[in-house]
Design a protein around this motif. Structure first.
Motif, short mmCIF file in Angstrom:
data_model
loop_
_atom_site.label_atom_id
_atom_site.label_comp_id
_atom_site.label_asym_id
_atom_site.label_seq_id
_atom_site.Cartn_x
_atom_site.Cartn_y
_atom_site.Cartn_z
N PRO A 1 0.84 -1.21 0.00
CA PRO A 1 0.00 0.00 0.00
C PRO A 1 0.87 1.25 0.00
CG PRO A 1 0.12 -0.89 2.22
CD PRO A 1 0.91 -1.83 1.33
N ASP A 2 0.38 2.28 -0.63
CA ASP A 2 1.11 3.54 -0.68
C ASP A 2 0.10 4.66 -0.86
OD1 ASP A 2 3.15 5.35 -0.72
OD2 ASP A 2 4.12 4.59 -2.52
N SER A 3 0.57 5.88 -0.85
CA SER A 3 -0.31 7.03 -1.06
C SER A 3 0.38 8.03 -1.96
CB SER A 3 -0.69 7.68 0.27
OG SER A 3 0.47 8.18 0.92
N ARG B 1 -5.12 6.62 -2.58
CA ARG B 1 -4.62 5.32 -2.13
C ARG B 1 -4.09 4.54 -3.33
NH1 ARG B 1 -9.55 2.52 0.17
NH2 ARG B 1 -8.05 0.82 0.56
N ILE B 2 -2.84 4.07 -3.21
CA ILE B 2 -2.18 3.37 -4.30
C ILE B 2 -1.77 1.98 -3.81
CG2 ILE B 2 -0.34 3.47 -6.02
CD1 ILE B 2 -2.32 5.79 -6.14
N ILE B 3 -1.92 0.98 -4.67
CA ILE B 3 -1.46 -0.36 -4.34
C ILE B 3 -0.66 -0.94 -5.50
CG2 ILE B 3 -3.37 -0.89 -2.76
CD1 ILE B 3 -4.62 -2.53 -5.02
N GLY B 4 0.20 -1.89 -5.21
CA GLY B 4 1.00 -2.54 -6.26
C GLY B 4 1.86 -3.63 -5.65
N TYR B 5 2.46 -4.44 -6.49
CA TYR B 5 3.37 -5.48 -6.01
C TYR B 5 4.72 -4.86 -5.65
CZ TYR B 5 0.08 -8.98 -7.71
OH TYR B 5 -1.04 -9.74 -7.91
N GLU C 1 10.19 -1.48 -10.84
CA GLU C 1 8.84 -1.32 -10.32
C GLU C 1 7.81 -2.07 -11.15
OE1 GLU C 1 7.66 2.68 -9.75
OE2 GLU C 1 8.80 2.90 -7.90
N HIS C 2 6.75 -2.47 -10.47
CA HIS C 2 5.58 -3.01 -11.14
C HIS C 2 4.56 -1.88 -11.33
CE1 HIS C 2 6.64 -7.27 -10.91
NE2 HIS C 2 7.13 -7.01 -9.71
N PRO C 3 3.63 -2.03 -12.27
CA PRO C 3 2.57 -1.01 -12.41
C PRO C 3 1.80 -0.86 -11.10
CG PRO C 3 2.57 -2.48 -14.30
CD PRO C 3 3.53 -3.07 -13.30
N ARG C 4 1.40 0.35 -10.78
CA ARG C 4 0.62 0.62 -9.57
C ARG C 4 -0.78 1.07 -9.94
NH1 ARG C 4 3.79 4.56 -5.80
NH2 ARG C 4 4.00 5.75 -7.72
N TYR C 5 -1.70 0.87 -9.00
CA TYR C 5 -3.11 1.14 -9.29
C TYR C 5 -3.72 1.96 -8.16
CZ TYR C 5 -2.30 -2.43 -12.78
OH TYR C 5 -1.79 -3.14 -13.83
N MET C 6 -4.70 2.77 -8.51
CA MET C 6 -5.38 3.63 -7.55
C MET C 6 -6.65 2.96 -7.05
SD MET C 6 -6.75 7.52 -8.13
CE MET C 6 -7.81 7.03 -9.51
N VAL C 7 -6.87 3.03 -5.73
CA VAL C 7 -8.08 2.50 -5.12
C VAL C 7 -9.02 3.67 -4.87
CG1 VAL C 7 -9.05 1.19 -3.21
CG2 VAL C 7 -6.75 0.67 -4.03
N ILE D 1 -10.54 -0.52 -8.35
CA ILE D 1 -9.13 -0.37 -8.67
C ILE D 1 -9.00 0.15 -10.09
CG2 ILE D 1 -6.94 -1.58 -8.98
CD1 ILE D 1 -7.79 -3.51 -6.83
N LYS D 2 -8.28 1.26 -10.24
CA LYS D 2 -8.10 1.88 -11.55
C LYS D 2 -6.61 2.07 -11.83
CE LYS D 2 -12.46 4.47 -11.74
NZ LYS D 2 -13.06 5.82 -11.95
N GLU D 3 -6.30 2.30 -13.11
CA GLU D 3 -4.93 2.55 -13.51
C GLU D 3 -4.42 3.83 -12.86
OE1 GLU D 3 -2.37 3.60 -17.57
OE2 GLU D 3 -4.43 2.88 -17.71
#
Length: 220
Positions: A99-101, A112-116, A198-204, A210-212
């Protein structure tokens, strides 16, 4: 569109985004390396200072240019990216979602951002010094060693804590280039950058959807 086609399309788009991230990261690293090694100089016994140019080229390509062109000024530094290897000592579990922001100044709110987790890799570079005189080789080599004390801080748009290390030094024999018979002395440094892909990240969204996510788009 069927669920199977949607899944295949999503997989293709994700792979394309991953390739873009990897390509962009490698370009950033190379630009930094060229910039950092372009600040080196040599000083003659008469205190004349010569700036050393750094170019992106393999050793073979540089030799070909030295053979074909008479206007290449020495000393010269050529930098080329070699193999990239996964670093098992710095690997992070890939089944966790990180999780990230991100603060969106335009919307004036945090997203809110999520990714591997990023993939730990060692990006290897070959740095070749080409001169006509051993004194120039020694001066440039010492400046390179001073850059790594014991590591060089690599600064990119993603991080300013990436470390690069000298892993090997090689002294190469002199080269005779065709009919010119110019003696060219070459010394090679092998440099390893301990980076992360980095892997692609997505917005919650607020609804949990979940969006790009793209910082380039959001920062415009």
């Amino acid at each position: 569109m069927s669920s199977g086609r949607k899944w295949a399309k999503s997989l293709i788009e994700n792979n394309f985004k991953q390739q873009q991230l990897v390509g962009s990261y490698y370009k950033e690293l190379l630009r930094f390396m060229l910039s950092r090694f372009s600040n080196l100089v040599t000083v003659t016994s008469e205190n004349e200072i010569t700036s050393v140019r750094a170019i992106n080229a393999t050793a073979e390509r540089t030799v070909a240019k030295l053979y074909q062109e008479n206007n290449i000024v020495l000393p010269l530094i050529s930098i080329s990216q070699e193999v990239t290897e996964d670093d098992s000592d710095r690997v992070r579990p890939d089944f966790f979602v990180v999780p990230d922001s991100y603060w969106d100044a335009k919307r004036n709110r945090a997203l809110r951002i999520i990714g591997y987790p990023p993939r730990a890799v060692n990006v290897n570079y070959s740095v070749n010094i080409w001169t006509k005189y051993k004194e120039d080789i020694d001066q440039i080599a010492e400046q390179i060693r001073l850059l790594f004390a014991p590591s060089l801080q690599v600064i990119t748009s993603k991080s300013n804590t990436t470390a690069a290390f000298i892993t090997r030094e090689d002294d190469n024999s002199s080269l005779l280039l065709g009919d010119r018979e110019d003696r060219i002395i070459r010394k090679t440094f092998m440099i390893t950058v301990e980076g992360y892909l980095e892997h692609p990240r997505y917005m919650v969204t607020s609804t949990g959807e979940i969006k790009e996510f793209s910082t380039e788009i959001l920062s415009e």
